[in-house]
Design a protein around this motif. Structure first.
Motif, mmCIF file in Angstrom:
data_model
loop_
_atom_site.group_PDB
_atom_site.id
_atom_site.type_symbol
_atom_site.label_atom_id
_atom_site.label_comp_id
_atom_site.label_asym_id
_atom_site.label_seq_id
_atom_site.Cartn_x
_atom_site.Cartn_y
_atom_site.Cartn_z
ATOM 1 N N HIS A 75 48.029 41.696 55.891
ATOM 2 C CA HIS A 75 48.750 40.520 55.415
ATOM 3 C C HIS A 75 47.763 39.410 55.054
ATOM 4 N N LEU A 76 46.829 39.145 55.951
ATOM 5 C CA LEU A 76 45.833 38.107 55.712
ATOM 6 C C LEU A 76 44.941 38.465 54.524
ATOM 7 N N GLU A 77 44.541 39.720 54.441
ATOM 8 C CA GLU A 77 43.700 40.162 53.326
ATOM 9 C C GLU A 77 44.409 39.933 51.992
ATOM 10 N N ALA A 78 45.698 40.270 51.918
ATOM 11 C CA ALA A 78 46.467 40.052 50.691
ATOM 12 C C ALA A 78 46.576 38.562 50.378
ATOM 13 N N ALA A 79 46.775 37.741 51.411
ATOM 14 C CA ALA A 79 46.886 36.286 51.200
ATOM 15 C C ALA A 79 45.576 35.707 50.675
ATOM 16 N N ILE A 80 44.452 36.141 51.240
ATOM 17 C CA ILE A 80 43.147 35.648 50.790
ATOM 18 C C ILE A 80 42.892 36.077 49.349
ATOM 19 N N LEU A 81 43.171 37.331 49.031
ATOM 20 C CA LEU A 81 42.981 37.810 47.659
ATOM 21 C C LEU A 81 43.882 37.067 46.677
ATOM 22 N N ASN A 82 45.116 36.763 47.088
ATOM 23 C CA ASN A 82 46.023 35.996 46.235
ATOM 24 C C ASN A 82 45.422 34.628 45.908
ATOM 25 N N GLU A 83 44.878 33.967 46.924
ATOM 26 C CA GLU A 83 44.302 32.633 46.699
ATOM 27 C C GLU A 83 43.018 32.719 45.863
ATOM 28 N N TYR A 84 42.203 33.747 46.091
ATOM 29 C CA TYR A 84 41.043 33.949 45.211
ATOM 30 C C TYR A 84 41.516 34.162 43.771
ATOM 31 N N GLY A 85 42.576 34.935 43.594
ATOM 32 C CA GLY A 85 43.124 35.147 42.257
ATOM 33 C C GLY A 85 43.535 33.837 41.602
ATOM 34 N N ARG A 86 44.139 32.957 42.393
ATOM 35 C CA ARG A 86 44.532 31.644 41.859
ATOM 36 C C ARG A 86 43.310 30.816 41.477
ATOM 37 N N VAL A 87 42.268 30.858 42.321
ATOM 38 C CA VAL A 87 41.031 30.130 42.004
ATOM 39 C C VAL A 87 40.467 30.647 40.681
ATOM 40 N N TYR A 88 40.345 31.970 40.562
ATOM 41 C CA TYR A 88 39.793 32.556 39.341
ATOM 42 C C TYR A 88 40.653 32.202 38.122
ATOM 43 N N GLU A 89 41.967 32.234 38.287
ATOM 44 C CA GLU A 89 42.843 31.894 37.156
ATOM 45 C C GLU A 89 42.656 30.440 36.752
ATOM 46 N N MET A 90 42.578 29.554 37.737
ATOM 47 C CA MET A 90 42.444 28.124 37.432
ATOM 48 C C MET A 90 41.088 27.790 36.815
ATOM 49 N N THR A 91 40.081 28.617 37.065
ATOM 50 C CA THR A 91 38.756 28.400 36.482
ATOM 51 C C THR A 91 38.546 29.290 35.259
ATOM 52 N N SER A 92 39.620 29.903 34.776
ATOM 53 C CA SER A 92 39.630 30.738 33.569
ATOM 54 C C SER A 92 38.756 31.981 33.666
ATOM 55 N N ASN A 93 38.547 32.477 34.863
ATOM 56 C CA ASN A 93 37.865 33.752 35.066
ATOM 57 C C ASN A 93 38.975 34.802 35.212
ATOM 58 N N LEU A 94 39.607 35.106 34.094
ATOM 59 C CA LEU A 94 40.852 35.882 34.121
ATOM 60 C C LEU A 94 40.669 37.337 34.532
ATOM 61 N N ASP A 95 39.538 37.943 34.195
ATOM 62 C CA ASP A 95 39.316 39.335 34.601
ATOM 63 C C ASP A 95 39.217 39.441 36.125
ATOM 64 N N GLU A 96 38.463 38.520 36.745
ATOM 65 C CA GLU A 96 38.353 38.516 38.201
ATOM 66 C C GLU A 96 39.697 38.188 38.848
ATOM 67 N N ALA A 97 40.437 37.277 38.229
ATOM 68 C CA ALA A 97 41.763 36.928 38.752
ATOM 69 C C ALA A 97 42.661 38.154 38.765
ATOM 70 N N GLU A 98 42.646 38.890 37.669
ATOM 71 C CA GLU A 98 43.490 40.095 37.588
ATOM 72 C C GLU A 98 43.096 41.109 38.659
ATOM 73 N N LEU A 99 41.798 41.336 38.841
ATOM 74 C CA LEU A 99 41.347 42.293 39.858
ATOM 75 C C LEU A 99 41.795 41.877 41.262
ATOM 76 N N ALA A 100 41.599 40.602 41.597
ATOM 77 C CA ALA A 100 41.982 40.122 42.928
ATOM 78 C C ALA A 100 43.480 40.241 43.141
ATOM 79 N N LEU A 101 44.265 39.870 42.136
ATOM 80 C CA LEU A 101 45.721 39.894 42.281
ATOM 81 C C LEU A 101 46.273 41.317 42.301
ATOM 82 N N ARG A 102 45.687 42.204 41.525
ATOM 83 C CA ARG A 102 46.147 43.605 41.572
ATOM 84 C C ARG A 102 45.868 44.213 42.947
ATOM 85 N N GLU A 103 44.708 43.917 43.515
ATOM 86 C CA GLU A 103 44.393 44.427 44.849
ATOM 87 C C GLU A 103 45.320 43.798 45.888
#
Length: 190
Positions: A75-103
């Motif tokens: 649960h915690l791992e998914a929550a951390i990855l979700n927030e990393y995905g949001r960081v990457y999306e907000m900084t326009s690193n969309l490929d990394e955002a997609e990877l983090a959110l898919r995981e």
């Protein structure tokens, strides 16, 4: 000309050192990974994704001390990855955002009782895919988020995983209008 360059290098160094030494993004003094995730979310809600990184890095370090076989770890791992995905999306690193959110989505799919987090993950992934101009995939992710939020309305998830006492108002006033607006933008039938 050399004096201008020297002045530029000096002022740039001062700015960088000043930013590195400032409390901007300093994580709370805690070893509770959930407090760290909430701290990161607070930075993201302020529109300051880089401020979220120190808390996420610390949460990741705290996660490594937990037993990977426990539900709480996943649960915690998914929550951390979700927030990393949001960081990457907000900084326009969309490929990394997609990877983090898919995981994060892959992990959340293995824990059915964390539906509010699953909603967030699929909605955030839909955002990334829309920004990547992939409307079909964005629509599929948005449909999963929509189905999850409908299910949450019919079968509430209790706190701490739920949205708390104002759940239905949050869904009606915030979540559904956002889902509907995105569905209209990407021509997605829900």
């Amino acid at each position: 000309m050399n004096m201008r360059r020297a002045l530029w290098v000096f002022s740039t160094t001062l700015i960088l050192v000043g930013c590195a030494a400032s409390p901007y993004g300093t994580p709370p003094d805690t070893s509770d990974p959930w407090e760290l995730v909430h701290s990161a979310r607070a930075w993201l809600e302020k529109g300051r994704p880089r401020g979220a990184l120190p808390s996420l890095h610390q949460a990741q370090r705290e996660l490594e001390g937990l037993d990977p076989e426990e539900r709480e770890y996943r649960h915690l791992e998914a929550a951390i990855l979700n927030e990393y995905g949001r960081v990457y999306e907000m900084t326009s690193n969309l490929d990394e955002a997609e990877l983090a959110l898919r995981e994060a989505g892959r992990i959340s799919d293995t824990i059915p009782e964390i539906r509010p987090l699953a909603f967030d993950i699929h909605y955030n992934l839909s955002t990334v895919l829309e920004r990547q101009e992939r409307p079909g995939e964005s629509c599929a992710s948005l449909r999963r988020a929509h189905a999850t939020i409908i299910d949450l309305g019919e079968n509430p998830s209790p706190p701490p995983e739920g949205y708390g006492g104002h759940r239905q108002a949050f869904i009606d006033q915030t979540v559904m209008p956002r889902i509907e607006a995105r569905a209209d933008r990407i021509d997605c039938r829900l």
